[in-house]
Design a protein around this motif. Structure first.
Motif, PDB file in Angstrom:
ATOM      1  N   ILE A  34      33.985  -1.144  72.758  1.00 54.32           N
ATOM      2  CA  ILE A  34      34.781  -2.329  73.052  1.00 54.32           C
ATOM      3  C   ILE A  34      33.829  -3.421  73.544  1.00 54.32           C
ATOM      4  CG2 ILE A  34      36.576  -3.342  74.516  1.00 54.32           C
ATOM      5  CD1 ILE A  34      37.799  -0.519  74.719  1.00 54.32           C
ATOM      6  N   LEU A  35      33.939  -4.596  72.947  1.00 54.92           N
ATOM      7  CA  LEU A  35      33.159  -5.751  73.398  1.00 54.92           C
ATOM      8  C   LEU A  35      34.090  -6.630  74.201  1.00 54.92           C
ATOM      9  CD1 LEU A  35      31.211  -6.389  70.100  1.00 54.92           C
ATOM     10  CD2 LEU A  35      30.410  -5.205  72.152  1.00 54.92           C
ATOM     11  N   GLY A  36      33.736  -6.889  75.453  1.00 57.88           N
ATOM     12  CA  GLY A  36      34.648  -7.570  76.356  1.00 57.88           C
ATOM     13  C   GLY A  36      34.128  -8.881  76.910  1.00 57.88           C
ATOM     14  N   GLN A  37      34.931  -9.453  77.801  1.00 56.13           N
ATOM     15  CA  GLN A  37      34.597 -10.721  78.436  1.00 56.13           C
ATOM     16  C   GLN A  37      33.288 -10.633  79.206  1.00 56.13           C
ATOM     17  OE1 GLN A  37      36.228 -13.667  78.242  1.00 56.13           O
ATOM     18  NE2 GLN A  37      37.710 -12.809  76.841  1.00 56.13           N
ATOM     19  N   VAL A  38      33.054  -9.495  79.849  1.00 58.23           N
ATOM     20  CA  VAL A  38      31.847  -9.298  80.637  1.00 58.23           C
ATOM     21  C   VAL A  38      30.967  -8.324  79.869  1.00 58.23           C
ATOM     22  CG1 VAL A  38      30.949  -8.479  82.844  1.00 58.23           C
ATOM     23  CG2 VAL A  38      33.190  -9.592  82.749  1.00 58.23           C
ATOM     24  N   ASN A  39      29.982  -8.725  79.240  1.00 60.46           N
ATOM     25  CA  ASN A  39      29.474 -10.060  79.113  1.00 60.46           C
ATOM     26  C   ASN A  39      29.277 -10.495  77.666  1.00 60.46           C
ATOM     27  OD1 ASN A  39      27.275  -8.229  78.848  1.00 60.46           O
ATOM     28  ND2 ASN A  39      25.844  -9.734  79.547  1.00 60.46           N
ATOM     29  N   PHE A  40      29.858  -9.758  76.708  1.00 56.84           N
ATOM     30  CA  PHE A  40      29.709 -10.122  75.291  1.00 56.84           C
ATOM     31  C   PHE A  40      30.246 -11.521  75.015  1.00 56.84           C
ATOM     32  CE2 PHE A  40      31.202 -10.386  70.909  1.00 56.84           C
ATOM     33  CZ  PHE A  40      30.033 -10.086  70.234  1.00 56.84           C
ATOM     34  N   MET A  47      30.662 -13.831  76.969  1.00 52.06           N
ATOM     35  CA  MET A  47      29.956 -14.844  77.747  1.00 52.06           C
ATOM     36  C   MET A  47      28.683 -15.265  77.015  1.00 52.06           C
ATOM     37  SD  MET A  47      30.501 -13.038  81.440  1.00 52.06           S
ATOM     38  CE  MET A  47      30.099 -14.353  82.558  1.00 52.06           C
ATOM     39  N   GLU A  48      28.261 -14.463  76.044  1.00 50.78           N
ATOM     40  CA  GLU A  48      27.045 -14.734  75.276  1.00 50.78           C
ATOM     41  C   GLU A  48      27.323 -15.235  73.858  1.00 50.78           C
ATOM     42  OE1 GLU A  48      23.928 -14.627  76.339  1.00 50.78           O
ATOM     43  OE2 GLU A  48      24.450 -13.889  78.338  1.00 50.78           O
ATOM     44  N   PHE A  49      28.478 -14.856  73.309  1.00 46.51           N
ATOM     45  CA  PHE A  49      28.797 -15.185  71.915  1.00 46.51           C
ATOM     46  C   PHE A  49      30.179 -15.824  71.810  1.00 46.51           C
ATOM     47  CE2 PHE A  49      25.789 -11.692  71.657  1.00 46.51           C
ATOM     48  CZ  PHE A  49      24.920 -12.117  70.662  1.00 46.51           C
ATOM     49  N   ASP A  50      30.335 -16.684  70.811  1.00 53.49           N
ATOM     50  CA  ASP A  50      31.639 -17.228  70.440  1.00 53.49           C
ATOM     51  C   ASP A  50      32.010 -16.636  69.090  1.00 53.49           C
ATOM     52  OD1 ASP A  50      32.093 -18.992  72.613  1.00 53.49           O
ATOM     53  OD2 ASP A  50      30.659 -20.403  71.741  1.00 53.49           O
ATOM     54  N   ILE A  51      33.275 -16.298  68.931  1.00 57.05           N
ATOM     55  CA  ILE A  51      33.759 -15.746  67.674  1.00 57.05           C
ATOM     56  C   ILE A  51      34.950 -16.564  67.207  1.00 57.05           C
ATOM     57  CG2 ILE A  51      34.736 -13.741  66.513  1.00 57.05           C
ATOM     58  CD1 ILE A  51      33.267 -11.976  68.424  1.00 57.05           C
ATOM     59  N   CYS A  52      34.899 -16.947  65.946  1.00 52.90           N
ATOM     60  CA  CYS A  52      36.017 -17.662  65.329  1.00 52.90           C
ATOM     61  C   CYS A  52      36.573 -16.759  64.225  1.00 52.90           C
ATOM     62  CB  CYS A  52      35.536 -18.988  64.754  1.00 52.90           C
ATOM     63  SG  CYS A  52      36.874 -19.999  64.106  1.00 52.90           S
ATOM     64  N   PHE A  53      37.843 -16.400  64.341  1.00 55.10           N
ATOM     65  CA  PHE A  53      38.481 -15.522  63.362  1.00 55.10           C
ATOM     66  C   PHE A  53      39.204 -16.345  62.308  1.00 55.10           C
ATOM     67  CE2 PHE A  53      38.072 -12.947  67.162  1.00 55.10           C
ATOM     68  CZ  PHE A  53      37.577 -11.761  66.652  1.00 55.10           C
ATOM     69  N   THR A  80      28.715 -16.946  66.678  1.00 51.68           N
ATOM     70  CA  THR A  80      27.649 -17.857  67.070  1.00 51.68           C
ATOM     71  C   THR A  80      27.202 -17.511  68.484  1.00 51.68           C
ATOM     72  OG1 THR A  80      29.234 -19.508  67.814  1.00 51.68           O
ATOM     73  CG2 THR A  80      28.394 -19.759  65.589  1.00 51.68           C
ATOM     74  N   ARG A  81      25.938 -17.748  68.759  1.00 53.69           N
ATOM     75  CA  ARG A  81      25.377 -17.493  70.091  1.00 53.69           C
ATOM     76  C   ARG A  81      25.571 -18.732  70.940  1.00 53.69           C
ATOM     77  NH1 ARG A  81      20.699 -14.489  72.220  1.00 53.69           N
ATOM     78  NH2 ARG A  81      21.176 -14.507  74.426  1.00 53.69           N
ATOM     79  N   LYS A  82      25.822 -18.566  72.207  1.00 57.56           N
ATOM     80  CA  LYS A  82      25.993 -19.715  73.093  1.00 57.56           C
ATOM     81  C   LYS A  82      24.722 -20.547  73.097  1.00 57.56           C
ATOM     82  CE  LYS A  82      24.343 -18.018  77.513  1.00 57.56           C
ATOM     83  NZ  LYS A  82      24.618 -17.772  78.890  1.00 57.56           N
TER      84      LYS A  82
END
Length: 94
Positions: free
Chosen positions: A65-71, A73-79, A89-91
């Motif tokens: 599971i990739l969650g808020q802490v900290n995935f 916080m490092e990446f943005d995902i557009c579905f 995309t990386r922050k």
């Protein structure tokens, strides 16, 4: 909220359960599953490696599971649901 790692995946990555010293107390359906905190350097696609914190569980009955802490916080995902695709995309570096 947190990144979760099944036991067998952590073992395949060379983690040793008895050497981990940070207990993690999960909630919800995972509340009875023992977990320990680990930091892994992860490379996703062609992005530079990033350190991610995981709750490594003593069970294989849970998925990665990739969650808020900290995935997230490092990446943005557009579905793009209708296309069955997503864009990662990386922050931006500060």
């Amino acid at each position: 909220m947190v990144n979760v790692l099944p036991f067998s995946v952590g073992s395949q990555l060379g983690l040793i359960w008895e050497q981990q010293t940070i207990p993690i107390y999960l909630t919800g359906s995972l509340a009875r599953v023992p977990a320990k905190g680990v930091i892994l350097s992860v490379q996703i696609a062609s992005f530079a490696p990033v350190d991610l914190a995981f709750a490594w569980t003593e069970s294989d009955e849970v998925p990665v599971i990739l969650g808020q802490v900290n995935f997230f916080m490092e990446f943005d995902i557009c579905f793009f649901r209708t296309q069955g695709e997503f864009e990662l995309t990386r922050k931006a570096e500060q």
